[in-house]
Design a protein around this motif. Structure first.
Motif, PDB file in Angstrom:
ATOM      1  N   CYS A   1      10.457 -61.315   6.768  1.00  0.00           N
ATOM      2  CA  CYS A   1       9.343 -60.351   6.653  1.00  0.00           C
ATOM      3  C   CYS A   1       9.643 -59.272   5.617  1.00  0.00           C
ATOM      4  O   CYS A   1       8.734 -58.778   4.948  1.00  0.00           O
ATOM      5  CB  CYS A   1       9.067 -59.693   8.005  1.00  0.00           C
ATOM      6  SG  CYS A   1       8.458 -60.827   9.246  1.00  0.00           S
ATOM      7  N   ALA A   2      10.923 -58.904   5.501  1.00  0.00           N
ATOM      8  CA  ALA A   2      11.270 -57.762   4.647  1.00  0.00           C
ATOM      9  C   ALA A   2      11.532 -58.155   3.200  1.00  0.00           C
ATOM     10  O   ALA A   2      11.439 -57.307   2.309  1.00  0.00           O
ATOM     11  CB  ALA A   2      12.495 -57.053   5.219  1.00  0.00           C
ATOM     12  N   ALA A   3      11.836 -59.423   2.953  1.00  0.00           N
ATOM     13  CA  ALA A   3      12.295 -59.818   1.614  1.00  0.00           C
ATOM     14  C   ALA A   3      11.266 -59.502   0.526  1.00  0.00           C
ATOM     15  O   ALA A   3      11.594 -58.865  -0.487  1.00  0.00           O
ATOM     16  CB  ALA A   3      12.639 -61.308   1.609  1.00  0.00           C
ATOM     17  N   TYR A   4      10.029 -59.906   0.757  1.00  0.00           N
ATOM     18  CA  TYR A   4       9.015 -59.718  -0.301  1.00  0.00           C
ATOM     19  C   TYR A   4       8.739 -58.243  -0.584  1.00  0.00           C
ATOM     20  O   TYR A   4       8.794 -57.803  -1.741  1.00  0.00           O
ATOM     21  CB  TYR A   4       7.735 -60.472   0.062  1.00  0.00           C
ATOM     22  CG  TYR A   4       6.688 -60.409  -1.019  1.00  0.00           C
ATOM     23  CD1 TYR A   4       6.782 -61.200  -2.155  1.00  0.00           C
ATOM     24  CD2 TYR A   4       5.615 -59.519  -0.925  1.00  0.00           C
ATOM     25  CE1 TYR A   4       5.843 -61.127  -3.157  1.00  0.00           C
ATOM     26  CE2 TYR A   4       4.668 -59.437  -1.927  1.00  0.00           C
ATOM     27  CZ  TYR A   4       4.774 -60.246  -3.035  1.00  0.00           C
ATOM     28  OH  TYR A   4       3.858 -60.165  -4.041  1.00  0.00           O
ATOM     29  N   PRO A   5       8.433 -57.432   0.479  1.00  0.00           N
ATOM     30  CA  PRO A   5       8.219 -56.016   0.179  1.00  0.00           C
ATOM     31  C   PRO A   5       9.448 -55.320  -0.388  1.00  0.00           C
ATOM     32  O   PRO A   5       9.319 -54.435  -1.246  1.00  0.00           O
ATOM     33  CB  PRO A   5       7.807 -55.404   1.532  1.00  0.00           C
ATOM     34  CG  PRO A   5       8.034 -56.440   2.552  1.00  0.00           C
ATOM     35  CD  PRO A   5       8.115 -57.750   1.877  1.00  0.00           C
ATOM     36  N   ALA A   6      10.640 -55.723   0.051  1.00  0.00           N
ATOM     37  CA  ALA A   6      11.860 -55.087  -0.470  1.00  0.00           C
ATOM     38  C   ALA A   6      12.046 -55.411  -1.948  1.00  0.00           C
ATOM     39  O   ALA A   6      12.362 -54.529  -2.756  1.00  0.00           O
ATOM     40  CB  ALA A   6      13.075 -55.553   0.338  1.00  0.00           C
ATOM     41  N   MET A   7      11.839 -56.669  -2.318  1.00  0.00           N
ATOM     42  CA  MET A   7      11.954 -57.051  -3.736  1.00  0.00           C
ATOM     43  C   MET A   7      10.865 -56.364  -4.562  1.00  0.00           C
ATOM     44  O   MET A   7      11.100 -55.951  -5.702  1.00  0.00           O
ATOM     45  CB  MET A   7      11.833 -58.575  -3.880  1.00  0.00           C
ATOM     46  CG  MET A   7      13.012 -59.344  -3.329  1.00  0.00           C
ATOM     47  SD  MET A   7      14.511 -59.026  -4.273  1.00  0.00           S
ATOM     48  CE  MET A   7      15.717 -59.891  -3.282  1.00  0.00           C
TER      49      MET A   7
END
Lengths: 63, 145
Positions: free
Chosen positions: B52-58
């Motif tokens: 869940c966090a990978a896309y917004p974090a990138m």
């Protein structure tokens, strides 16, 4: 506000996309102004007038 | 709030590396936090948290280190009709959410219901997003028809 933007644009044989590109705004903005559903900001009104070599009052009139 | 335009420029290579590093760090932090909140299924929870966090974090990494080089502010974005549509949609959605909160609060207070806060908050987020989106589409349709 009423305006004669579409007539002035037609005189120059510009499309709405041409005018939008000249003004640096979206085509939807030009469509909305021509249909009198959107009153442009003062800077944009000045830019429109400058584009057509006239004054703001020549294009826009209060209803 | 203004529009932005992509340019043909590229950011220096090390900025892309920094963006990825920031994205990875944030993803790991979020996944560890999510995993720690579910100690019985730590790795499953951490994996879901990471997904869940990978896309917004990138994306945040790109915004911080790359966007300044590849995206320019549209100088006349403030003058476009889309901004007015967005403001109208946002204002209408805000009022709808406000009314929904008041009504829900009344119902909960009068009915003395006891429910979890998380689904209600998630519902409010979904309501505001869907409401603003639908309002934007309707306003745009009315303006252009």
């Amino acid at each position: 506000m009423k305006n004669n933007l579409s007539e002035r644009r037609a005189e120059r044989r510009w499309t709405q996309a041409d005018l939008a590109a000249a003004l640096g705004v979206s085509r939807q903005t030009v469509i909305s102004i021509e249909r009198e559903k959107f009153d442009p900001s003062l800077p944009l009104a000045f830019l429109i007038a400058r584009t057509f070599d006239c004054t703001i009052e020549d294009i826009f009139t209060a209803e | 709030m203004s529009k932005a335009s992509f340019t043909s420029k590229r950011a220096p290579a090390h900025h892309y590396v920094l963006a990825i590093i920031l994205g990875v760090i944030l993803t790991v932090v979020v996944s560890v936090l999510v995993g720690a909140s579910n100690p019985d299924d730590f790795w499953l929870a951490a994996g879901i948290g990471a997904l869940c966090a990978a896309y917004p974090a990138m994306s945040l990494g790109g915004k911080v280190f790359v966007s300044n080089h590849t995206v320019t502010r549209d100088p006349r974005g403030e003058q476009s009709v889309e901004l007015q549509w967005m403001r109208q949609a946002g204002a209408g959605a805000f009022l709808d959410v406000l009314v929904a909160i008041v009504v829900a609060s009344l119902v909960l207070a009068i009915g003395r219901f006891d429910i979890d806060a998380l689904p209600v908050l998630l519902g409010l987020v979904a309501l505001s997003v869907v409401d603003a989106g639908l309002r934007y589409v309707v306003i745009r349709h009315r303006a252009l028809k």
